[in-house]
Write a protein that holds these residues in place. Sequence first.
Motif, PDB file in Angstrom:
ATOM      1  N   UNK A 247      62.352 -10.915 -62.052  1.00 21.22           N
ATOM      2  CA  UNK A 247      61.616 -11.698 -63.038  1.00 21.22           C
ATOM      3  C   UNK A 247      62.471 -12.895 -63.422  1.00 21.22           C
ATOM      4  N   UNK A 248      61.927 -14.086 -63.241  1.00 23.26           N
ATOM      5  CA  UNK A 248      62.630 -15.314 -63.584  1.00 23.26           C
ATOM      6  C   UNK A 248      62.005 -15.907 -64.835  1.00 23.26           C
ATOM      7  N   UNK A 249      62.843 -16.529 -65.650  1.00 26.45           N
ATOM      8  CA  UNK A 249      62.373 -17.178 -66.863  1.00 26.45           C
ATOM      9  C   UNK A 249      62.151 -18.665 -66.598  1.00 26.45           C
ATOM     10  N   UNK A 250      60.933 -19.092 -66.829  1.00 32.57           N
ATOM     11  CA  UNK A 250      60.617 -20.499 -66.687  1.00 32.57           C
ATOM     12  C   UNK A 250      60.992 -21.246 -67.973  1.00 32.57           C
ATOM     13  N   UNK A 251      61.093 -22.590 -67.898  1.00 29.84           N
ATOM     14  CA  UNK A 251      61.339 -23.358 -69.133  1.00 29.84           C
ATOM     15  C   UNK A 251      60.259 -23.079 -70.166  1.00 29.84           C
ATOM     16  N   UNK A 252      60.667 -22.772 -71.368  1.00 30.55           N
ATOM     17  CA  UNK A 252      59.727 -22.411 -72.407  1.00 30.55           C
ATOM     18  C   UNK A 252      59.652 -20.922 -72.639  1.00 30.55           C
ATOM     19  N   UNK A 253      60.370 -20.146 -71.801  1.00 34.86           N
ATOM     20  CA  UNK A 253      60.417 -18.710 -72.000  1.00 34.86           C
ATOM     21  C   UNK A 253      59.348 -17.914 -71.276  1.00 34.86           C
ATOM     22  N   UNK A 254      58.447 -18.570 -70.527  1.00 39.30           N
ATOM     23  CA  UNK A 254      57.394 -17.832 -69.832  1.00 39.30           C
ATOM     24  C   UNK A 254      57.973 -17.178 -68.577  1.00 39.30           C
ATOM     25  N   UNK A 255      57.745 -15.873 -68.388  1.00 39.77           N
ATOM     26  CA  UNK A 255      58.344 -15.193 -67.239  1.00 39.77           C
ATOM     27  C   UNK A 255      57.569 -15.479 -65.946  1.00 39.77           C
ATOM     28  N   UNK A 256      58.283 -15.516 -64.842  1.00 37.18           N
ATOM     29  CA  UNK A 256      57.687 -15.643 -63.513  1.00 37.18           C
ATOM     30  C   UNK A 256      58.092 -14.420 -62.702  1.00 37.18           C
ATOM     31  N   UNK A 257      57.109 -13.619 -62.317  1.00 37.62           N
ATOM     32  CA  UNK A 257      57.368 -12.359 -61.627  1.00 37.62           C
ATOM     33  C   UNK A 257      57.274 -12.588 -60.124  1.00 37.62           C
ATOM     34  N   UNK A 258      58.275 -12.127 -59.393  1.00 34.84           N
ATOM     35  CA  UNK A 258      58.303 -12.249 -57.944  1.00 34.84           C
ATOM     36  C   UNK A 258      58.174 -10.860 -57.345  1.00 34.84           C
ATOM     37  N   UNK A 259      57.111 -10.671 -56.525  1.00 32.00           N
ATOM     38  CA  UNK A 259      56.856  -9.388 -55.886  1.00 32.00           C
ATOM     39  C   UNK A 259      57.168  -9.464 -54.393  1.00 32.00           C
ATOM     40  N   UNK A 260      57.486  -8.326 -53.826  1.00 27.51           N
ATOM     41  CA  UNK A 260      57.632  -8.209 -52.380  1.00 27.51           C
ATOM     42  C   UNK A 260      56.257  -8.008 -51.755  1.00 27.51           C
ATOM     43  N   UNK A 261      55.926  -8.820 -50.756  1.00 22.21           N
ATOM     44  CA  UNK A 261      54.627  -8.740 -50.097  1.00 22.21           C
ATOM     45  C   UNK A 261      54.799  -8.265 -48.659  1.00 22.21           C
ATOM     46  N   UNK A 262      53.865  -7.432 -48.223  1.00 22.56           N
ATOM     47  CA  UNK A 262      53.817  -6.993 -46.833  1.00 22.56           C
ATOM     48  C   UNK A 262      52.469  -7.389 -46.250  1.00 22.56           C
ATOM     49  N   UNK A 263      52.453  -7.685 -44.957  1.00 25.55           N
ATOM     50  CA  UNK A 263      51.220  -8.062 -44.269  1.00 25.55           C
ATOM     51  C   UNK A 263      50.501  -6.801 -43.804  1.00 25.55           C
ATOM     52  N   UNK A 264      49.329  -6.562 -44.360  1.00 22.27           N
ATOM     53  CA  UNK A 264      48.598  -5.341 -44.053  1.00 22.27           C
ATOM     54  C   UNK A 264      47.116  -5.664 -43.804  1.00 22.27           C
ATOM     55  N   UNK A 265      46.442  -4.837 -43.001  1.00 22.18           N
ATOM     56  CA  UNK A 265      45.010  -5.067 -42.738  1.00 22.18           C
ATOM     57  C   UNK A 265      44.165  -4.780 -43.973  1.00 22.18           C
ATOM     58  N   UNK A 266      43.001  -5.399 -44.019  1.00 20.84           N
ATOM     59  CA  UNK A 266      42.067  -5.143 -45.108  1.00 20.84           C
ATOM     60  C   UNK A 266      40.645  -5.148 -44.550  1.00 20.84           C
TER      61      UNK A 266
END
Length: 294
Positions: A190-209
Motif C-alpha cells: 500500500x502506497x500513500x499518495x500526496x494528500x494521504x490517499x492510499x494506493x493499493x497494489x495487487x498481484x495479478x495473474x493471467x487466468x481464463x474467464x
Amino acid sequence: MLGRMFGSGREHNFTRPNEKGEFEVAEGISSTVFRAILDYYRSGVIRCPDGISIPELREACDYLCISFDYSTIKCRDLSALMHELSNDGARRQFEAYLDEMVLPLMVASAQSGERECHIVVLTDDDVVDWDEEYPPQMGEEYSQIIYSTKLYRFFKYIENRDVAKSVLKERGLKKIRLGIEGYPTYKEKVKKRPGGRPEVIYNYVQRPFIRMSWEKEEGKSRHVDFQCVKSKSITNLAAAAADIPQDQLVALHPGPQVDELDSLPPHPAPLGGAHHYGNSNNYEPDPDAPSPVV
C-alpha cells in the motif's frame, strides 16, 4: 445414411427423384471428396489424396454418417487430421466440464436473481487473499471462481475456447465472452499518495474467464438518462473481455429510473468531459420525453 435413403422405409424419407428419375446424393460435396469417400464403402478406409480439404472431408463424413477417426481416415496431412480430432475431443471434454463445474455456478447466480454469470478459472494452487479494508478495484463485483488446473489448461488454447463458445451457443446462451484476463490474487503493498490517499497494489495473474447470459434481451428500463464519458483506462474486467480498444471505450452511466409519478431534485452534472443535455448545469429529465441517443 445411403441405406436409409434407398431402403424399404424410403416412403417416409424426403429423398425424391428429380424429373429424370435421378437421386441427388451429397449435394454440395465436391467430386474429389466424394471419390475419396467411395473408398470407405469398398475397404472401410478413406485414403485422402494430397491437397484434399480435411475440414471439407469432415463435413462430408458427418453428412453421410461415416465415423471420422484415425481408424477410418488415412492422410499425409497429420496436422489437419489432428486438429479435427482435437476439436472432437475438446467438445466432449468441455461438455463434461460444463455440467460438472460451470453449470452449478450458473444455477447459483440465477437463484440469486442474476441474469448473467462471470466465471474466472484459477489453478488449484492459486490463493486469493484480498484485504477487506483495501479490496482490488476490479469493477466486476460478482465474479465467481472455479479452482481447476484441468479447466485452466483446457482454456489456454484459443482453439478450445472457440469450441467451448460454440457449445455454449448451441445450449442457448447469449452474450458469450471467453478469453484471458488479469485477476488479483493478493495485496503486495500500500502506497500513500500526496494528500494521504492510499494506493493499493495487487498481484495479478493471467487466468481464463467465461462470461455469459441466459436472457434473450438485455435489461430494458423506461425513461433512462444516459450520459457519455470518455475513459482513459479499462478497470472493468467485463469491458476488457469485450476486446474494445482503450481509446474507443465509452462508459455509459445510467441515471435513475423515472416513473410518471416520480420527481427528481436537481443534481449537479458530473465532471470529467461528460456530454450534457440542456442549457443549464442542473439537468432534470422530463419523464415524458424520450431518452437521448448516445
